[in-house]
Design an enzyme around this catalytic site. Structure first.
Site, mmCIF file in Angstrom:
data_model
loop_
_atom_site.group_PDB
_atom_site.id
_atom_site.type_symbol
_atom_site.label_atom_id
_atom_site.label_comp_id
_atom_site.label_asym_id
_atom_site.label_seq_id
_atom_site.Cartn_x
_atom_site.Cartn_y
_atom_site.Cartn_z
ATOM 1 C CG ASP A 290 -0.595 -11.755 15.226
ATOM 2 O OD1 ASP A 290 0.251 -11.541 14.339
ATOM 3 O OD2 ASP A 290 -1.216 -10.849 15.815
ATOM 4 C CE LYS B 127 1.240 -6.821 6.703
ATOM 5 N NZ LYS B 127 1.976 -6.775 7.979
ATOM 6 N NE ARG C 188 14.859 2.443 -16.681
ATOM 7 C CZ ARG C 188 15.698 1.577 -16.082
ATOM 8 N NH1 ARG C 188 15.245 0.674 -15.228
ATOM 9 N NH2 ARG C 188 16.981 1.627 -16.343
ATOM 10 C CD GLU D 228 -3.938 -12.914 13.074
ATOM 11 O OE1 GLU D 228 -3.246 -12.752 12.063
ATOM 12 O OE2 GLU D 228 -4.557 -11.990 13.617
ATOM 13 C CE LYS E 228 -5.598 -11.267 8.890
ATOM 14 N NZ LYS E 228 -4.696 -10.167 8.562
#
Lengths: 321, 321
Positions: free
Chosen positions: A258, A170, A135, A237, A202
Site C-alpha cells: 500500500d 471502487k 438512450r 495488505e 487489511k
C-alpha cells in the site's frame, strides 16, 4: 498445484483472459474458478437493463406516442471517437426487452477498437421500440466502452512488462459486474468481485487478530471452512517492509503493497524473491505505470479504472419509414 | 398561470430549489410538481443500496469473519480533497441495512463544501457492519459528491447570468435518480427524469408527424390526454432558425437549440423575444459556459454532468476497540 485468477470471459469476446500463476501456499484454496457462462452474463445484463428501462420509461414514453405504432425504422449507432467497443450484452438486452422484433446487427466485435464515424451497430425494427431504447442502450455502451478504452490505455502503458492491470471494488454502485466485464474485455484483470469471493486482510483485521501471523492463520481457517466454492485468494495488505517480512514468514502468497515509493517497492521485490504475488495500489496514474512496472511487481490495481468514468461518444441515427 | 420546473428537493438539503418561470402556452400543462418527499427519496436510496450491497456482499463478507462479532468500532469518513458533500441518504441507508445499531453522525451538511482532511461523518457501532459497509457507502459518497462538485463548478461559471445549468438523460444506468439528486443539491436544474415526465420532440418525431406544427399539435393532444399527473413540459428540438420560427408560430413555449454557433444563438434569442424558454445543448464545456450564457438563452443542458464522472476522494478510518 496452480490456481488461476480468471477474468470474466465470454464466448464472443475478442480477448484472451489474463491468467496469473500463483505460488503454492497453505493459505491459498486452490479452486480454479469457472468463467461466467454466456448465459449468466446475459442474465446479469438483462437484470441491469430492466432497472435502467424502469427508471427511464416509468409510466411510458410519452413522446414515442407521436410515432405510429406500425412505423418501422432503421437506425445506426455511430462511434464519434476512436475507442474500444464494449457493452453488447446490455445493448442487445435493451432492444430485446422493448420489442422482440428489433434486429440488432453488430458491425464491430466486442472488445475491438473502432474509429471515429464508424458504424458499430445496425438496427431494424419497430420505430417506437428503437426510439424508446436509444438512450438506455447508449448509456450502457458509452459507459462500458469508456471503461474498456481506459483499461486499454493502462494495459498498453505496461506492454513489454509482465505486470497485470487490475481493477478494484471502487465501482459505480449497481454496475460492478458490468464494469468488471468491461475491464476484462480490454485485457485488465479482475480483482475480487466483492467481499464474498476473496479475503483481503487489511490494517483493521490485522489489529483485531493481534498481528500479521495471527490474521493469516485465521484467514486460512476461514478459507478452509468456506463452502461456497467461490473463494479465489487470500491477500494481505502491508504498509511497511517489516510487515512484508512478517507476511512472507507466515506463508502469505499474495500481498498488497500500500502506497510505497519506488525505492521501497524495489526492496519489497528483492525481499520477496518470487515467493508471493506482489500487488501495488494507491495513487496510481497512467503516467506512473511504467516506473511501477519496472520495479518488478506482479500486479498494479487502479481504482480510477472504474470510479472515474469518461463516456465514449456515440450517437444513434434514424431513418423512419 | 405559471408553472415550475422544480428540482428534487429534500428537507435536509442545504440548497434552494431553482425555479424557472415559464411562459403560458396551450402546449404546456400547468401542473406544479410536488417535490419528492423525504420518504420517497429514502425509499429510492434504500433500493439503490440493496442492489449495491447484494453485488458486494454476495454470500457474505469473508474477511469480516476475522473480526469478533462483538467488536465495536468508531470510524470517520474523511474528505481527502475539497468538494461538495453529497450522498447522505445512500450512506445512511447502507449502514442502516447492515446493522441498525450503527450510529451515523454527519458533521458536514448535505450540499455543503468541505475542505481536504475534513471529517465528514463519524460512525459508531459493531465493527463488522462498519467494515462491510465501508466500500458501498464510499462508492455512493464519492460518486454523488463528484457529480455535485462538478455541477457546482458549472453553476459558478454562470453566476451573474440568469441561465440555468440543466442535466440530461445521459446518466449511469440504474443511478439516474441519485445523479439527478446530486445535480439538484448543487443548484443544477433537473431536465425530465425520463421518457415519462415530459415530451421532447426531436427530428424523428417531427419527420414522422409531418412537420413542426403537426408535431406540436400532436404533442398537445398527448399532453391533454395524459392522466399520470407527472407531465412537466413539452419541448421541441430545432436545428435551424427556420425551424425555430415555425415552432414559435405554432406556440411552442420551450425550445431546445441543438448545436448552434454563438451568432445563431443570438439571432435565436432576438427572434424569440422572450416568448419561449430557450435551451442550448450539444458540445457544452465549462469553458464555453460564459459565452453561451451571454447570448441570452435561458438554460444550458450538459450531458457531461452525469455521464462523465470523477469520484471525489474520501477515505474511512477505523479505531476498533
Amino acid at each position: 498445484m496452480h490456481s488461476r485468477i480468471t477474468c470474466l470471459s465470454v464466448a464472443f469476446c475478442a480477448y484472451t483472459p489474463t491468467v496469473i500463476n500463483m505460488p503454492d501456499s497453505t493459505y491459498f484454496k486452490p479452486a480454479t474458478l469457472a468463467a461466467p457462462s454466456l448465459a449468466s452474463l446475459s442474465a446479469g445484463a438483462r437484470h441491469d437493463v430492466a432497472r435502467a428501462l424502469e427508471e427511464d420509461l416509468g409510466t411510458g414514453d410519452l413522446t414515442a406516442s407521436l410515432i405510429s405504432p406500425t412505423s418501422v425504422a432503421t437506425a445506426h449507432i455511430v462511434a464519434r471517437e476512436a475507442g474500444v467497443v464494449c457493452g453488447r450484452p446490455w445493448v442487445d438486452a435493451t432492444f430485446s426487452a422493448l420489442n422482440s422484433d428489433i434486429d440488432v446487427q453488430w458491425l464491430v466485435a466486442e472488445g475491438e477498437t473502432c474509429h471515429p464515424d464508424q458504424v458499430v451497430v445496425r438496427l431494424l425494427g419497430p420505430a417506437r421500440g428503437l426510439l424508446s431504447g436509444e438512450r438506455v442502450a447508449l448509456n450502457f455502451l458509452q459507459l462500458l466502452s469508456g471503461v474498456a478504452s481506459k483499461t486499454q490505455t493502462y494495459c498498453q502503458a505496461v506492454v513489454g512488462s509482465h505486470v497485470a492491470i487490475v481493477d478494484t471494488r471502487k465501482t459505480l454502485p449497481g454496475l460492478r459486474m458490468a464494469q468488471k466485464y468491461a475491464v476484462a474485455v480490454s485485457g485488465g484483470v479482475n480483482h475480487r468481485i466483492g467481499l464474498f469471493d476473496a479475503i483481503l486482510i487489511k490494517e483493521n483485521h490485522i489489529a483485531a487478530a493481534g498481528g500479521v501471523r495471527e490474521a493469516l492463520a485465521q484467514a486460512q481457517l476461514v478459507a478452509q471452512a468456506d463452502t461456497t466454492d467461490t473463494l479465489k485468494f487470500v491477500q494481505i495488505e502491508v504498509e511497511t517492509l517489516d510487515q512484508l517480512a512478517l507476511a512472507l514468514q507466515a506463508g502469505a502468497n499474495m500481498v498488497l503493497l500500500d502506497n510505497m515509493d519506488l525505492a521501497t517497492l524495489r526492496q519489497a521485490v528483492d525481499m520477496n524473491g518470487g515467493r508471493a504475488v506482489l500487488e501495488v495500489s494507491g495513487g496510481v496514474t497512467v503516467e506512473r505505470l511504467a516506473e511501477l512496472a519496472a520495479t518488478g511487481v506482479n500486479r498494479i490495481s487502479i481504482g480510477g479504472l472504474t470510479k472515474d468514468v469518461r463516456a465514449m461518444d456515440y450517437s444513434m441515427r434514424f431513418q423512419v419509414t
